[in-house]
Design an enzyme around this catalytic site. Sequence first.
Site, mmCIF file in Angstrom:
data_model
loop_
_atom_site.group_PDB
_atom_site.id
_atom_site.type_symbol
_atom_site.label_atom_id
_atom_site.label_comp_id
_atom_site.label_asym_id
_atom_site.label_seq_id
_atom_site.Cartn_x
_atom_site.Cartn_y
_atom_site.Cartn_z
ATOM 1 N N ASP A 123 64.401 -55.112 65.843
ATOM 2 C CA ASP A 123 64.453 -56.308 66.771
ATOM 3 C C ASP A 123 63.139 -56.029 67.839
ATOM 4 O O ASP A 123 63.572 -55.955 69.022
ATOM 5 C CB ASP A 123 65.816 -55.786 67.816
ATOM 6 C CG ASP A 123 67.075 -55.760 66.996
ATOM 7 O OD1 ASP A 123 67.238 -56.246 65.951
ATOM 8 O OD2 ASP A 123 67.687 -54.606 67.380
ATOM 9 N N GLU A 159 73.029 -64.369 65.885
ATOM 10 C CA GLU A 159 72.511 -63.659 67.134
ATOM 11 C C GLU A 159 71.006 -63.477 67.101
ATOM 12 O O GLU A 159 70.494 -64.484 66.418
ATOM 13 C CB GLU A 159 73.007 -62.088 66.768
ATOM 14 C CG GLU A 159 72.310 -61.664 65.440
ATOM 15 C CD GLU A 159 72.969 -60.170 65.210
ATOM 16 O OE1 GLU A 159 74.048 -59.822 65.828
ATOM 17 O OE2 GLU A 159 72.538 -59.463 64.223
#
Length: 298
Positions: A14, A191
Site C-alpha cells: 500500500d 478498496e
Amino acid sequence: MALLEMTVDVPVHDPVIAKEGKIYYCYSTHGHFYESGDLRSWKYCGKVFEKNPDWIRDFVPENDGKDFWAPEIVYRNGEWRFYYAVSTFGKNVSAIAMMTNRTLDPKSSDYEWKDRGLVIKSSEGDNFNAIDPAVCSDEKGNDYLLFGSFWGGLVMTPLDENGFVVDPKNLSFVASRQEEGKKQPDPNPVEGGFIVRRNGRYFLFASHDFCCRGTASSYHIVLGSSDKITGPYIDDDEMDMRWGGGTTVRDSFSFERFAGPGHNSVFVDDDGKAYLVYHAYDRTDEGRSKLMIEEFDF
C-alpha cells in the site's frame, strides 16, 4: 508504461510517495518508510512511529496498538498531514487518524510527528469500513477524504481546512462491485481508492478482488473518470464504478514476474510527470510484496 529500474526489490504494501525538496519519501503499511533521490534507488529509514496512540484502542479494541495500514500523506497549510488506518483484518471496526509534521526529513531538528486524533471511524452497524484513506481536491481547492474497503465500497466526504471530516454522515458513494438493481455481494471486494485531477477531469483508481495471498492474489487496478469529484465515475465501456465498473489498468497478466498488483496511489512530480505507485507480489521471491512505480500518461 514501464517499470522504473531498481524499484522492484523494495518490500512495501500500500505505498504512497511524497517529495520534499529534492528527496522522495515512500510510506507504506506497517509504518515503514524509505527515501530516494531518483525514484529508483531507495534507502530504508525505519518506521514513522513505533506505537499507535493509546486512544486508538477506544475505537479499535482488538488492535494491539503497534500497527497501522495504508497511509496517505499530503502537504497543506505549511504542514505534512499523515493519515493512517487502524483496524482488524476482516472487520469494519476501524478508524482513520492523522498526525502532522513540519518536515519529512528525519535528520531535521524540526522533525516530529504530532498526534492530531481521530478523523473518522466505522463500527459493526455501518455499511462502510474506515480504512484506506486518500485525500483528493476539487477544482476550487476543497479537500475530500476518499476511503473504504469491502462492505458498501468506496465513499468520500468533505474535509475542513484542518484536514478533519466536516460531517461523518455526509458520505458520497463512488465505487462498489455491486451490480445496479441487485443485492450487494458478500464480500464486496473493492478498496484502495485514489482520485487525481488531470486535464479538467477526475480519475478514480480502485483495487478489485483480493490482496494479501502472495502470488495467488487476484488484486487488480481499475480506473474510471468523471467531470465531478463526487462522480459518477465511468469506465471505457460506459459502466459506472458504483455498479461494478472499472477499466483494468494492471492485473496479474501485466508482468511475468509479478502477480496481484493493487492498492495504488498516483504521484505527480514537480515537472508534471505522473507515476502510478502500487505493490505487487513477486513470483521469484516467495510472493513477497514489492514496490512498483511506472510513469504514465493520462
